[in-house]
Write an enzyme that holds these catalytic residues in place. Sequence first.
Site, PDB file in Angstrom:
ATOM      1  CE1 TYR A   1      -6.506   4.866   8.478  1.00 50.71           C
ATOM      2  CE2 TYR A   1      -7.246   6.837   9.900  1.00 50.71           C
ATOM      3  CZ  TYR A   1      -6.356   5.631   9.598  1.00 50.71           C
ATOM      4  OH  TYR A   1      -5.789   5.086  10.878  1.00 50.71           O
TER       5      TYR A   1
ATOM      6  CG  ASP B   1      -3.052   7.630   1.302  1.00 52.14           C
ATOM      7  OD1 ASP B   1      -3.458   7.802   2.121  1.00 52.14           O
ATOM      8  OD2 ASP B   1      -2.204   6.604   1.024  1.00 52.14           O
TER       9      ASP B   1
ATOM     10  CE  LYS C   1      -4.490  -0.333   3.638  1.00 50.98           C
ATOM     11  NZ  LYS C   1      -4.734  -0.802   4.583  1.00 50.98           N
TER      12      LYS C   1
HETATM   13  P1  KE4 Z   1      -1.163   2.219   8.132  1.00 51.27           P
HETATM   14  O1  KE4 Z   1      -0.877   3.177   9.094  1.00 51.27           O
HETATM   15  O2  KE4 Z   1      -2.691   1.702   8.966  1.00 51.27           O
HETATM   16  O3  KE4 Z   1      -0.504   1.155   7.736  1.00 51.27           O
HETATM   17  O4  KE4 Z   1      -1.905   2.863   6.965  1.00 51.27           O
HETATM   18  C1  KE4 Z   1      -2.724   3.975   7.012  1.00 51.27           C
HETATM   19  C2  KE4 Z   1      -3.618   4.412   5.565  1.00 51.27           C
HETATM   20  C3  KE4 Z   1      -3.253   5.198   4.889  1.00 51.27           C
HETATM   21  N1  KE4 Z   1      -3.739   5.617   3.853  1.00 51.27           N
HETATM   22  C4  KE4 Z   1      -4.837   4.965   3.551  1.00 51.27           C
HETATM   23  C5  KE4 Z   1      -5.412   5.100   2.001  1.00 51.27           C
HETATM   24  C6  KE4 Z   1      -5.245   3.612   4.074  1.00 51.27           C
HETATM   25  O5  KE4 Z   1      -6.249   2.839   3.774  1.00 51.27           O
HETATM   26  C7  KE4 Z   1      -4.593   3.529   5.591  1.00 51.27           C
HETATM   27  C8  KE4 Z   1      -5.060   2.339   6.258  1.00 51.27           C
HETATM   28  N2  KE4 Z   1      -6.289   1.546   5.853  1.00 51.27           N
HETATM   29  C9  KE4 Z   1      -6.987   1.077   6.880  1.00 51.27           C
HETATM   30  C10 KE4 Z   1      -8.055   0.458   6.391  1.00 51.27           C
HETATM   31  N3  KE4 Z   1      -9.334   1.138   6.276  1.00 51.27           N
HETATM   32  C11 KE4 Z   1      -6.212   0.108   7.637  1.00 51.27           C
HETATM   33  C12 KE4 Z   1      -7.095  -0.861   8.761  1.00 51.27           C
HETATM   34  C13 KE4 Z   1      -6.979  -0.449  10.072  1.00 51.27           C
HETATM   35  O6  KE4 Z   1      -6.905   0.756  10.525  1.00 51.27           O
HETATM   36  O7  KE4 Z   1      -6.852  -1.505  10.954  1.00 51.27           O
END
Ligand code: KE4
Length: 427
Positions: A144, A239, A267
């Site tokens: 993801y 990523d 994060k």
């Molecule tokens: P954000 O747009 O949520 O800040 O980041 C996206 C993203 C991009 N790349 C990786 C490897 C990520 O894990 C994420 C976001 N992770 C999720 C947890 N699995 C965020 C939690 C959520 O979607 O509420």
Amino acid sequence: MKTTKSDALFQRAQISIPGGVNSPVRAFKSVGRNPVFIKKGWGSKMWDEDENVYIDYVGSWGPMILGHAHPAIVEAIQRVASDGTSFGAATEREVEMAELIRSIMPSVEMVRMVNSGTEATMSAIRLARAYTKRNKIIKFDGCYHGHADSFLIKAGSGAATLGVPDSPGVTASVAAHTLVAEFNNINSVQALVEENRGEIAAIIVEPVVGNMGCIPPQNNFLIELRSLCTKENILLIFDEVMTGFRVALGGAQQRYSITPDLTTLGKIIGGGLPVGAYGGRKEIMSQIAPSGQVYQAGTLSGNPLAMAAGMTLLTLLKNEPFHYEKLERYGAEIETKIMKKAVEQQLPLTVNRVGSMFTIFFTKEHVVNADSARTSDTKKFGNYFRSMLEHGIYLPPSQFEAAFISAAHTQEDIEQTIATMEKSILQ
Ligand code: KE4
């Protein structure tokens, strides 16, 4: 456990917010109970609206590596806020933040601040396409990278066919430019590269997968990926939104000694405030406006508050390497004790871990990719999750997420967690 206030809030929230939450995973849909609404956090603990207290292993999905409400971060936010929260103008702190990131991740020669991991990855893909003048990207099944259209794609049938939309609203034309390979399977990448020679701008990968549950890179997978990209003039994008500053101070690229062409961050970099970033080789990054033609912008990018919170956290991690020793020790203790229990009780479960990221998969399979992760018994995971929550341990509410330990966790927290796990895995 009493959850009357959370239950009432969840009913009320669903009137005004889609699904009652501002991010889907928070709705606890796959674990068979209503979500608890969190009132506050401090250190390794969180309290919900009914005053239930939990040892927290979500940590806001990664940022809280030193625990909730860290005094130095709270002080920095309070101090900086009193001078203004955002100006939409250049500030010294942004220069300091960029230099701090560069000092921690040498592959990042230049960096652009954005406001989320999604913004970071979508911008990195646009840049890769512009730099290589190619349209297609390769991602991996189960990884993801945020919710930009190019990433909400699932594997089409067969190795050579293009991706198909994984969400309504993503068009077939966008999906046609995303190819999907299998993590830890370099042959699946090689096949797509051969089928689409000269058309692939970038391969984007979670170097340690967190979004199918924790799946470490096997053998020489990352090395082979790096050499394939170099040979084919494809940009390798790590990523590291989740792994950056988590699996090592310098992220997975430091832990596995791989130099990506571009890195995306999020994060931890924000210290709990909305921050993302993307960076890499100067000759690539200098193509971003206004030094280059690739457009990307953001009203709140690099704002003083988020920079202060993020810089405070990154500086603590950089100056206090002992946090990583503690995180590794705690992670190893959980992994070893739970695997021992599983073997003793002949339970069909396996533990994947890298540093302080871990997942207990309810399958007898060795989980090395999305397909093997999907053999997990999600009903059993739901039983385990609810038992842990009722005994004061807050885990990610999905079999396909990674749990995170913080340096604020105590030895007592870990021992209480393991004792509860040893009962809850039997549910
Ligand atoms: P954000 O747009 O949520 O800040 O980041 C996206 C993203 C991009 N790349 C990786 C490897 C990520 O894990 C994420 C976001 N992770 C999720 C947890 N699995 C965020 C939690 C959520 O979607 O509420």
